[in-house]
Write a protein that holds these residues in place. Sequence first.
Motif, PDB file in Angstrom:
ATOM      1  N   GLY A 357     -25.268 -19.043  97.295  1.00 25.53           N
ATOM      2  CA  GLY A 357     -24.439 -18.116  97.278  1.00 25.53           C
ATOM      3  C   GLY A 357     -23.145 -17.586  95.900  1.00 25.53           C
ATOM      4  N   GLY A 358     -22.225 -18.185  96.131  1.00 25.13           N
ATOM      5  CA  GLY A 358     -21.088 -18.430  95.301  1.00 25.13           C
ATOM      6  C   GLY A 358     -21.753 -18.776  93.911  1.00 25.13           C
ATOM      7  N   GLY A 359     -22.500 -19.904  94.078  1.00 30.48           N
ATOM      8  CA  GLY A 359     -23.818 -20.796  92.809  1.00 30.48           C
ATOM      9  C   GLY A 359     -24.148 -19.316  91.997  1.00 30.48           C
ATOM     10  N   ILE A 360     -24.771 -19.006  92.798  1.00 28.36           N
ATOM     11  CA  ILE A 360     -25.306 -17.137  91.768  1.00 28.36           C
ATOM     12  C   ILE A 360     -24.572 -16.638  91.973  1.00 28.36           C
ATOM     13  CG2 ILE A 360     -26.983 -15.341  92.610  1.00 28.36           C
ATOM     14  CD1 ILE A 360     -28.475 -17.698  94.816  1.00 28.36           C
ATOM     15  N   GLY A 361     -23.259 -16.166  92.752  1.00 27.65           N
ATOM     16  CA  GLY A 361     -22.496 -15.247  92.444  1.00 27.65           C
ATOM     17  C   GLY A 361     -22.075 -15.507  90.940  1.00 27.65           C
ATOM     18  N   ILE A 362     -21.352 -16.605  90.343  1.00 29.49           N
ATOM     19  CA  ILE A 362     -20.706 -17.430  89.405  1.00 29.49           C
ATOM     20  C   ILE A 362     -21.803 -16.446  88.146  1.00 29.49           C
ATOM     21  CG2 ILE A 362     -20.374 -19.357  88.261  1.00 29.49           C
ATOM     22  CD1 ILE A 362     -19.246 -20.154  90.298  1.00 29.49           C
ATOM     23  N   GLY A 363     -23.412 -17.158  87.982  1.00 28.79           N
ATOM     24  CA  GLY A 363     -23.899 -16.793  87.107  1.00 28.79           C
ATOM     25  C   GLY A 363     -24.015 -15.113  86.864  1.00 28.79           C
ATOM     26  N   GLY A 364     -24.581 -14.384  88.644  1.00 31.19           N
ATOM     27  CA  GLY A 364     -24.444 -12.810  88.291  1.00 31.19           C
ATOM     28  C   GLY A 364     -23.428 -12.281  87.192  1.00 31.19           C
TER      29      GLY A 364
END
Length: 421
Positions: A357-364
Amino acid sequence: MLFNARKTNVSIYYIEIFTMATEALWSNKLRTGLTMLGMIIGISSVIGITSIGQGVQKATEKEIQSLGTNVLQVFAGAAVRGNVSQGLGSTSTLTWEDAKEMALQASSAEVVSAYLQRQGQVVYEEKNISTTIYGTDLSYPEARNTYPQAGRFFNQEELNGIKQVVVLGPTAKRNLFGDNSNVIGQIIRIQGEAYEVIGIMEAKGSQGPIDRDDGVYIPLTSMSARVVGNNALSGISVNNILVKSSNQEQLLAAQFQITNLLRIRHNIYPPQADDFRITNQADIIKTFSSIVALLTVMVVAIAGISLVVGGIGIANIMLVSVVERTREIGIRKAVGAKNSAILTQFLAEAIIISTLGGGIGIGGGILIAFGAATVFKLPFVISVSSIIIASGLSFGVGLLAGVVPARNAARLDPIAALRSE
């Protein structure tokens, strides 16, 4: 060899744990996705907002610095009507003669320029626009760090002779003449008076909502006599005086000298209030940067609440998962699984959810920052520290949120777990 064998066994053990945790999460994709949503929103908000705040700060600093960080602005006082202040420069407390005395007596002042501005109508053939009319002296281009890109600025003879000549800002030129590049020598009308175009100023861009290119420049004498009218008992009244020093270190000395000079000239003695105000460009940058930083911290703190909510969500889902998988846990423990293996698997599931979730959040967050920079024409700034902090937070939240459910799963009695339906 024995050490390497043990190392290999440990690696296989953790790979198996990770694989089982991944399979368990994949078998409940919807639940896993909803659990990650809080982390995604929190991390993307932190990175996006931090980036946008830094972009706004850099853009504003750049705009202010383009005017010069070694510049003081001396404003005329504010008129008061019905107990309501009309704003700085709304009353005639500064004159061109004040500026001339500053240039003579303030040793720390390298360039001094006075100007008078008003909103007015400018006409060319069928085009009629409302723009800012600046009446300036010859030092204005150097004080503002803006020069003609075509033609020239007016000279001393034209200033002394109250000549009707005008230099156009790029936006005013475009609004009046469109894409026509042959405008030098054309005649326009300012407040009904004919003026000859002698130059086009270079583009300086916008400062917030203010388009600094939307204006026309005429001699201060012509502005006073023909546009505004003589509005001071003696001399020519001005709204603003720009004072440029050789460097930032000289600004405080210049400010001190100018303050004392104006108090003497205007017969101001304690405890009387000054009828002028002096602002420092460097102070403006510092103040604005502090405000933006404070707002960014505040909004990031609010976004951080999403991380807390995300962590609570992970903990709740993992607790539910323990209850749902009680029989599975009992079977695993009955065939020899140790408490540490159960504990590690549930911790791994929580960490995978939060890290992914953090990785997707960073990309977002990066996409949000890029979109805002593109739409609002801001510098695209990504803080490496914010990404590192966000990554650490996502891992830490997952670890903390998974501890209690993992411990509960590891402590289940295998007999009671096998009897569970």
